[in-house]
Motif scaffolding. Sequence first.
Motif, PDB file in Angstrom:
ATOM      1  N   HIS A 108      -6.357  -1.304   0.924  1.00  0.00           N
ATOM      2  CA  HIS A 108      -7.340  -0.920   1.925  1.00  0.00           C
ATOM      3  C   HIS A 108      -7.161   0.567   2.215  1.00  0.00           C
ATOM      4  CE1 HIS A 108     -10.007  -1.306   5.387  1.00  0.00           C
ATOM      5  NE2 HIS A 108      -9.120  -0.627   6.085  1.00  0.00           N
ATOM      6  N   PRO A 109      -8.261   1.319   2.268  1.00  0.00           N
ATOM      7  CA  PRO A 109      -8.146   2.778   2.428  1.00  0.00           C
ATOM      8  C   PRO A 109      -7.966   3.247   3.869  1.00  0.00           C
ATOM      9  CG  PRO A 109     -10.426   2.184   2.108  1.00  0.00           C
ATOM     10  CD  PRO A 109      -9.638   0.900   2.019  1.00  0.00           C
ATOM     11  N   SER A 110      -6.952   2.691   4.551  1.00  0.00           N
ATOM     12  CA  SER A 110      -6.536   3.235   5.852  1.00  0.00           C
ATOM     13  C   SER A 110      -5.090   2.820   6.085  1.00  0.00           C
ATOM     14  CB  SER A 110      -7.402   2.685   7.009  1.00  0.00           C
ATOM     15  OG  SER A 110      -6.977   1.370   7.373  1.00  0.00           O
ATOM     16  N   LEU A 111      -4.487   3.418   7.108  1.00  0.00           N
ATOM     17  CA  LEU A 111      -3.117   3.042   7.499  1.00  0.00           C
ATOM     18  C   LEU A 111      -3.249   1.872   8.472  1.00  0.00           C
ATOM     19  CD1 LEU A 111      -1.616   6.619   7.913  1.00  0.00           C
ATOM     20  CD2 LEU A 111      -1.100   4.978   6.098  1.00  0.00           C
ATOM     21  N   LEU A 112      -3.404   0.644   7.936  1.00  0.00           N
ATOM     22  CA  LEU A 112      -3.515  -0.537   8.798  1.00  0.00           C
ATOM     23  C   LEU A 112      -2.283  -0.601   9.698  1.00  0.00           C
ATOM     24  CD1 LEU A 112      -4.828  -3.116   6.147  1.00  0.00           C
ATOM     25  CD2 LEU A 112      -6.125  -2.050   8.001  1.00  0.00           C
ATOM     26  N   PRO A 113      -2.418  -1.106  10.906  1.00  0.00           N
ATOM     27  CA  PRO A 113      -3.606  -1.773  11.459  1.00  0.00           C
ATOM     28  C   PRO A 113      -4.716  -0.860  11.964  1.00  0.00           C
ATOM     29  CG  PRO A 113      -1.811  -1.755  13.065  1.00  0.00           C
ATOM     30  CD  PRO A 113      -1.259  -1.155  11.794  1.00  0.00           C
ATOM     31  N   LEU A 114      -4.610   0.442  11.745  1.00  0.00           N
ATOM     32  CA  LEU A 114      -5.724   1.311  12.129  1.00  0.00           C
ATOM     33  C   LEU A 114      -6.875   1.138  11.145  1.00  0.00           C
ATOM     34  CD1 LEU A 114      -3.989   4.703  13.027  1.00  0.00           C
ATOM     35  CD2 LEU A 114      -5.140   3.131  14.607  1.00  0.00           C
ATOM     36  N   THR A 135      -3.152   1.257   2.469  1.00  0.00           N
ATOM     37  CA  THR A 135      -2.220   0.149   2.690  1.00  0.00           C
ATOM     38  C   THR A 135      -2.416  -0.927   1.632  1.00  0.00           C
ATOM     39  OG1 THR A 135      -2.355   0.492   5.096  1.00  0.00           O
ATOM     40  CG2 THR A 135      -1.531  -1.650   4.333  1.00  0.00           C
ATOM     41  N   VAL A 136      -1.336  -1.412   1.059  1.00  0.00           N
ATOM     42  CA  VAL A 136      -1.382  -2.615   0.223  1.00  0.00           C
ATOM     43  C   VAL A 136      -0.808  -3.742   1.076  1.00  0.00           C
ATOM     44  CG1 VAL A 136      -0.647  -3.755  -1.911  1.00  0.00           C
ATOM     45  CG2 VAL A 136      -1.117  -1.290  -1.898  1.00  0.00           C
ATOM     46  N   HIS A 137      -1.557  -4.838   1.171  1.00  0.00           N
ATOM     47  CA  HIS A 137      -1.142  -5.931   2.057  1.00  0.00           C
ATOM     48  C   HIS A 137      -1.464  -7.285   1.431  1.00  0.00           C
ATOM     49  CE1 HIS A 137      -5.311  -6.873   3.403  1.00  0.00           C
ATOM     50  NE2 HIS A 137      -5.491  -5.597   3.085  1.00  0.00           N
ATOM     51  N   PHE A 138      -0.776  -8.319   1.877  1.00  0.00           N
ATOM     52  CA  PHE A 138      -1.135  -9.676   1.494  1.00  0.00           C
ATOM     53  C   PHE A 138      -2.455 -10.029   2.163  1.00  0.00           C
ATOM     54  CE2 PHE A 138       2.312 -11.293  -1.000  1.00  0.00           C
ATOM     55  CZ  PHE A 138       3.439 -10.599  -0.595  1.00  0.00           C
ATOM     56  N   VAL A 139      -3.285 -10.782   1.465  1.00  0.00           N
ATOM     57  CA  VAL A 139      -4.589 -11.177   2.014  1.00  0.00           C
ATOM     58  C   VAL A 139      -4.414 -12.451   2.830  1.00  0.00           C
ATOM     59  CG1 VAL A 139      -6.951 -11.887   1.479  1.00  0.00           C
ATOM     60  CG2 VAL A 139      -5.837 -10.094   0.123  1.00  0.00           C
ATOM     61  N   THR A 140      -4.835 -12.384   4.085  1.00  0.00           N
ATOM     62  CA  THR A 140      -4.784 -13.550   4.967  1.00  0.00           C
ATOM     63  C   THR A 140      -6.181 -13.747   5.564  1.00  0.00           C
ATOM     64  OG1 THR A 140      -4.109 -12.096   6.762  1.00  0.00           O
ATOM     65  CG2 THR A 140      -2.353 -13.227   5.574  1.00  0.00           C
ATOM     66  N   GLU A 141      -6.336 -14.797   6.389  1.00  0.00           N
ATOM     67  CA  GLU A 141      -7.663 -15.170   6.895  1.00  0.00           C
ATOM     68  C   GLU A 141      -8.384 -14.005   7.553  1.00  0.00           C
ATOM     69  OE1 GLU A 141      -8.141 -19.588   6.420  1.00  0.00           O
ATOM     70  OE2 GLU A 141      -9.474 -17.930   6.833  1.00  0.00           O
ATOM     71  N   VAL A 148       2.032  -6.173   5.525  1.00  0.00           N
ATOM     72  CA  VAL A 148       1.976  -4.949   4.718  1.00  0.00           C
ATOM     73  C   VAL A 148       3.097  -4.887   3.683  1.00  0.00           C
ATOM     74  CG1 VAL A 148       2.224  -2.426   4.847  1.00  0.00           C
ATOM     75  CG2 VAL A 148       0.811  -3.642   6.535  1.00  0.00           C
ATOM     76  N   ILE A 149       2.726  -4.514   2.461  1.00  0.00           N
ATOM     77  CA  ILE A 149       3.710  -4.339   1.377  1.00  0.00           C
ATOM     78  C   ILE A 149       4.035  -2.860   1.190  1.00  0.00           C
ATOM     79  CG2 ILE A 149       4.153  -4.671  -1.098  1.00  0.00           C
ATOM     80  CD1 ILE A 149       2.186  -7.017  -1.001  1.00  0.00           C
ATOM     81  N   GLY A 150       2.995  -2.008   1.239  1.00  0.00           N
ATOM     82  CA  GLY A 150       3.231  -0.578   1.029  1.00  0.00           C
ATOM     83  C   GLY A 150       2.165   0.270   1.694  1.00  0.00           C
ATOM     84  N   GLN A 151       2.534   1.502   2.047  1.00  0.00           N
ATOM     85  CA  GLN A 151       1.569   2.436   2.622  1.00  0.00           C
ATOM     86  C   GLN A 151       1.894   3.847   2.152  1.00  0.00           C
ATOM     87  OE1 GLN A 151       2.029   1.409   6.965  1.00  0.00           O
ATOM     88  NE2 GLN A 151      -0.134   0.822   6.807  1.00  0.00           N
ATOM     89  N   ALA A 152       0.859   4.700   2.193  1.00  0.00           N
ATOM     90  CA  ALA A 152       1.081   6.124   1.921  1.00  0.00           C
ATOM     91  C   ALA A 152       0.136   6.920   2.809  1.00  0.00           C
ATOM     92  CB  ALA A 152       0.808   6.458   0.458  1.00  0.00           C
TER      93      ALA A 152
END
Length: 202
Positions: A108-114, A135-141, A148-152
């Motif tokens: 996702h192209p933001s720094l989740l949870p933002l 952010t790379v994250h596991f997909v949930t409902e 979150v797995i990774g961010q930059a």
Amino acid sequence: KRVVVFISGGGSNMMALVAAAKAQDFPAEIVGVISDKPDAGGLAKAAAEGIATYAFARKDYASKEAHEEAIFAALDALSPDILCLAGYMRLLSGTFIQRYEGKMINIHPSLLPLFPGLHTHQRAIDAGMRIAGCTVHFVTEGMDEGPVIGQAAVPVLSDDTADTLAARVLTVEHQIYPQALKLFAEGKVRMEGGKVVRTADA
Ligand code: GRF
């Protein structure tokens, strides 16, 4: 690990995963690319790499359920260990997510949870952010809210537009997605009880 990548557009993130998976020691193989857009540019790129491609146009199916059933049939034949959503612009049903929860990741192209959702770069600029990122994250409902797995992060420059910021973020997306997939495929990160469990070096 067998990986299927989902795209809806150009597939630059998919191609970053394809490139990374060429390394001898990479713990995952891209065995298929699925799109909801038969004209997605990424399908031709994947095919040129010799990767099986599948397109399922939503309009060809009477319902969301039928559309997903067709995708499930392709997935059953591919028997993936991991699904990577990469610019896949379609919301998955609860059935789909439950079927693959803990095995499906997204970028996702933001720094989740933002800034979950769309137009993330314009929203970051409008909010006066001085950094942005992905952010790379596991997909949930919930959309864009999985563990979150990774961010930059990248700087937001004074003269940035959504497009110039998007281009800067895309560059680091292509770095962190392969890194995150590697960690996940190696078992250094996993989802447990709705949280990420990770080794010290992950
Ligand atoms: C990227 O910004 C990605 O973060 C978002 O979709 C955009 C296009 O991705 N999910 P791609 O070039 O199709 O991989």
